[in-house]
Design a protein around this motif. Structure first.
Motif, PDB file in Angstrom:
ATOM      1  N   TYR A 347      16.531 -71.590 -40.097  1.00  0.00           N
ATOM      2  CA  TYR A 347      17.478 -71.160 -41.122  1.00  0.00           C
ATOM      3  C   TYR A 347      17.895 -69.712 -40.860  1.00  0.00           C
ATOM      4  N   ILE A 348      19.199 -69.464 -40.996  1.00  0.00           N
ATOM      5  CA  ILE A 348      19.779 -68.175 -40.625  1.00  0.00           C
ATOM      6  C   ILE A 348      20.463 -67.544 -41.832  1.00  0.00           C
ATOM      7  N   GLY A 349      20.119 -66.295 -42.120  1.00  0.00           N
ATOM      8  CA  GLY A 349      20.819 -65.526 -43.142  1.00  0.00           C
ATOM      9  C   GLY A 349      21.625 -64.430 -42.472  1.00  0.00           C
ATOM     10  N   SER A 350      22.958 -64.551 -42.523  1.00  0.00           N
ATOM     11  CA  SER A 350      23.806 -63.567 -41.834  1.00  0.00           C
ATOM     12  C   SER A 350      24.094 -62.360 -42.705  1.00  0.00           C
ATOM     13  N   GLY A 351      23.853 -62.479 -44.023  1.00  0.00           N
ATOM     14  CA  GLY A 351      24.106 -61.361 -44.926  1.00  0.00           C
ATOM     15  C   GLY A 351      25.521 -61.387 -45.461  1.00  0.00           C
TER      16      GLY A 351
END
Length: 362
Positions: A347-351
């Motif tokens: 899971y990726i949080g790019s902001g």
């Protein structure tokens, strides 16, 4: 004769430089004294109602670049809650010295075309076909990429350096007083879904412990994660240096990898996070979230795969395998979370900073 002429010329040049230097120094001192006068007047307080009129006036020109309502795109920051964001002295300085501190999303981009035309504005969007700028009038300027010869960021704000001098010290104080009133409306948290009026005390107190001894220092650490297979060691990510360290039993640290050859660095960019593959102890794979920036563009998060050495002590070296690059239309996307879920997916949080200053309204 020649020596006499050359000597006279040198004396004249020296005298000219001295006079110019004195004039510049006097001008700087006069400007400093004027700023001090405006600052003291604003600190003493002004009338916010009159300040609202100053803000909307054609002479001040604030509305050309800023908005306090609506959703029309402007070259400058949205000011509708600026009174919540900045203290009084910060608001004063931002108007008196607009280039002293420029938000990265509103830095001016100077584009020179092949034909020699120069355009200056805030980068709104970049596509494969063109660059879109918002100029000092908040007018959209489209420049085909094929016409671009050079682009560079300017250290000078689009906001006029002597804007305050277009008004009296009293009008300036009124303007600042108005800006301090621009705040988020107060809402009863009990009326919002998922929020409560009172947070109950926890039954068991929390105790904070040092993760390392006092002699170990880290530079802008942004992520700390447990090392698989170890009960004591941690991995620490440094944003700006772009280094990842192995913290061993709180007392020692060892460099795991240096990503400065791949990642860019700056006030808000660098290496943000790492995550270990669920089967890391066997396949030695781990993943990092870092930023890259091309000339004149916003930075983009990169999700990359790397591998540790056979003994898992450090990175195996070599270039990362890039899995994903996320294009950005703003420098406000500062996040960088990575984590494997119980389902085995990464899971990726790019902001995201929200729609207030995002050109695309994300």
């Amino acid at each position: 004769m020649f020596r006499t002429t050359a000597l006279s010329l040198a004396l004249l040049v020296g005298l000219y430089c001295t006079l110019v230097g004195q004039d510049n120094k006097q001008a700087e001192e006069a400007a400093k004294a004027l700023r001090a006068q405006y600052q003291q007047t604003a600190l003493a307080g002004g009338n916010s109602e009159r300040g609202k009129q100053v803000f909307a006036s054609e002479k001040a020109g604030c509305v050309k670049c800023h908005r306090i309502e609506g959703d029309e795109q402007r070259a400058g920051p949205d000011l509708r809650v600026v009174g919540d964001k900045y203290a009084l002295d910060q608001l004063i300085r931002s108007v008196l010295e607009p280039s002293a501190s420029i938000h990265p999303d509103y830095a001016s981009l100077v584009v020179t075309t092949v034909a020699g035309k120069v355009y200056t504005g805030v980068l709104r969007k970049r596509t494969k076909q063109e660059i879109q700028l918002l100029d000092a009038e908040s007018k959209l300027v489209r420049i085909p990429l094929d016409d671009v010869d050079e682009e560079k960021r300017s250290p000078t704000s689009l906001m006029p350096a002597k804007l305050a001098e277009t008004m009296s010290p009293e009008q300036f104080a009124d303007l600042i007083a108005f800006l301090t009133t621009l705040k988020q409306p107060v809402t009863d948290p009990g009326t919002l879904p998922g929020l409560v009026n009172e947070i109950p005390m926890i039954k068991k107190p929390i105790r904070l412990e040092r993760l390392h001894t006092k002699d170990i220092k880290f530079d802008h650490p942004v992520c700390v994660i447990a090392l698989p297979g170890s009960k004591t060691d941690l991995m620490v990510v440094e944003q700006k240096t772009r280094k990842i360290w192995r913290l061993q039993n709180k007392t020692d640290r060892e460099l795991f990898v240096d990503l400065s050859a791949e990642a860019s660095t700056g006030q808000f960019e660098g290496v943000m996070c790492l995550a270990f593959h669920p089967n890391y102890l066997k396949n030695r794979k781990y993943y990092v979230n870092y930023h890259v920036r091309n000339q004149g563009s916003f930075f983009s998060p990169i999700i990359a795969e790397r591998q540790a050495t056979a003994d898992l002590r450090r990175d195996a070296g070599g270039a990362s395998r890039r899995l994903l690059q996320i294009p950005q239309d703003t420098d406000l996307h500062w996040g960088g979370m990575l984590a494997f879920g119980p389902d085995g997916y990464l899971y990726i949080g790019s902001g995201d900073a929200g729609p207030q200053e995002d050109p695309e309204g994300h």
